[in-house]
Design an enzyme around this catalytic site. Structure first.
Site, short mmCIF file in Angstrom:
data_model
loop_
_atom_site.label_atom_id
_atom_site.label_comp_id
_atom_site.label_asym_id
_atom_site.label_seq_id
_atom_site.Cartn_x
_atom_site.Cartn_y
_atom_site.Cartn_z
N GLU A 1 -39.56 32.00 -47.24
CA GLU A 1 -40.53 32.45 -46.78
C GLU A 1 -41.77 33.24 -47.78
O GLU A 1 -42.56 32.74 -47.87
CB GLU A 1 -40.21 32.96 -45.47
CG GLU A 1 -41.73 32.61 -44.78
CD GLU A 1 -42.99 33.76 -45.13
OE1 GLU A 1 -43.93 33.83 -44.84
OE2 GLU A 1 -42.96 34.94 -45.58
N ASP B 1 -35.91 36.58 -44.87
CA ASP B 1 -36.20 37.22 -46.54
C ASP B 1 -37.00 37.86 -47.15
O ASP B 1 -38.89 38.01 -45.76
CB ASP B 1 -36.55 35.68 -47.76
CG ASP B 1 -37.28 35.22 -46.95
OD1 ASP B 1 -38.10 34.93 -46.38
OD2 ASP B 1 -38.20 35.18 -48.03
#
Length: 354
Positions: free
Chosen positions: A128, A74
């Site tokens: 994350e 991400d």
């Protein structure tokens, strides 16, 4: 539809392909689909599984040691920095540094090293960049703990293509003061809670942070005010104020020791811990970590920020950061990675694994 990825080709071009797949936290399905499809078709020697929008792959060669390589899929939200843009020797755009360059290196190694001398687990995980409770590593640790077991963890976060060992811990506290409300025209009848923070602010301004050497790595601690809140209205003496402080502490201290230190620093104040994450010792004396340092050349340096190496350290594994790009550019509109960093990281890790 998944995007077709060439894992065996140039990892610089693979980075470019990954960057052009939008994957803001919580919206990683397309990139996870693309990574999963590529690993299943281009790396048939690996066992591959899916966990939410995380993709895991590993060798099962029966080697005496196992290396876990981890990278998040991400990114932070787009900031007018997509699609990818190229200049001489650099890739520009969201995720080039944090951390699709590192993901590309991992994917390239997964496809091109079918018989490494260590067994290798590759972990591509989601979420994350947002609240820790949604971090894909937490879910994997809870549901698939054997996939995170190994003798060394390498988190391919940006590190300027040098080994960054361990990481510092982080703690946020609230320093709270109380007073007594009054009309500002008759302020002497009240007690100003914001004014009562002056001592705490003076303490912060005069604070002398520790510098700690561990395994030849220098960790420089920090203690900073990051938010001040208080006030009722424009004509009322405030009866409450809150100072939020962030402490970055070297990994020779655990959370309990860091908290005790802060309570001493702010003795006499009402202190509440609101967030904490332990650091990770560098662990460079472990044989596999020493081999990686030798392969990378140069001297390892301390990781001053917090990264997911701490999660692996909590599992009893030495863990390091090693990836392309300057971490100070992460989350900025100007994010860009030197192509030579990507090439170097791929070469160093290949040399370490073969």
């Amino acid at each position: 539809m998944p995007v077709e990825l060439d894992l065996a080709g140039d990892p610089v071009e693979l980075t470019a392909a990954l960057v052009d797949i939008p994957s803001v936290s919580g919206d990683e399905a397309m990139i996870a689909d693309s990574v999963e499809a590529a690993l299943r078709t281009r790396a048939p020697h690996l066992e591959v599984i899916r966990s939410g929008n995380s993709v895991l792959a590993r060798t099962t060669l029966g080697r005496r040691s196992r290396v876990v390589m981890a990278g998040h899929l991400d990114t932070v939200p787009v900031n007018d920095n997509l699609p990818l843009r190229r200049t001489e020797g650099r890739l520009h755009g969201l995720g080039t540094v944090d951390m699709k360059g590192g993901d590309a290196v991992m994917l390239h190694l997964a496809a091109t090293l079918p018989t490494p001398r260590h067994d290798v687990t590759f972990v591509f995980y989601d979420c994350e960049e947002i609240e820790a409770v949604r971090n894909g590593l937490r879910r994997i640790e809870r549901e698939l703990p054997d996939w995170l077991a190994g003798d060394l963890a390498i988190v391919c976060e940006p590190s300027n293509a040098v080994v960054e060992a361990g990481c510092q811990g982080t703690m946020r506290i609230e320093v709270r003061t109380t007073g007594r409300r009054a009309h500002t025209a008759r302020a002497w009848m009240g007690e100003n809670a914001i004014h009562a923070l002056s001592g705490a602010l003076a303490t912060l301004a005069a604070y002398d942070a520790r510098t700690v050497d561990i395994d030849g790595c220098t960790y420089r601690e920090g203690l900073q005010a990051v938010r001040v809140g208080g006030g009722v209205s424009g004509n009322v003496v405030p009866d409450e104020a809150v100072l939020t402080v962030n402490h970055r502490f070297a990994p020779d201290r655990g959370p309990a020791e860091a908290e005790a230190h802060l309570r001493t620093v702010f003795s006499g104040y009402d202190v509440t811990v609101t967030d904490v994450a332990a650091g990770a010792l560098p662990g460079l004396s472990a044989p596999s970590a020493a081999e990686l340092v030798a392969a990378a050349g140069g001297d390892p340096v301390a990781k001053l920020g917090w990264t997911d190496v701490a999660r692996f350290a909590a599992l009893g594994m030495p863990a390091v950061n090693f990836g392309p790009g300057d971490p100070t550019l992460a989350h900025t509109q100007q994010e860009n990675v030197p192509t030579e960093d990507i090439t170097r990281c791929a070469a160093v890790l290949a040399n370490f694994l073969v």
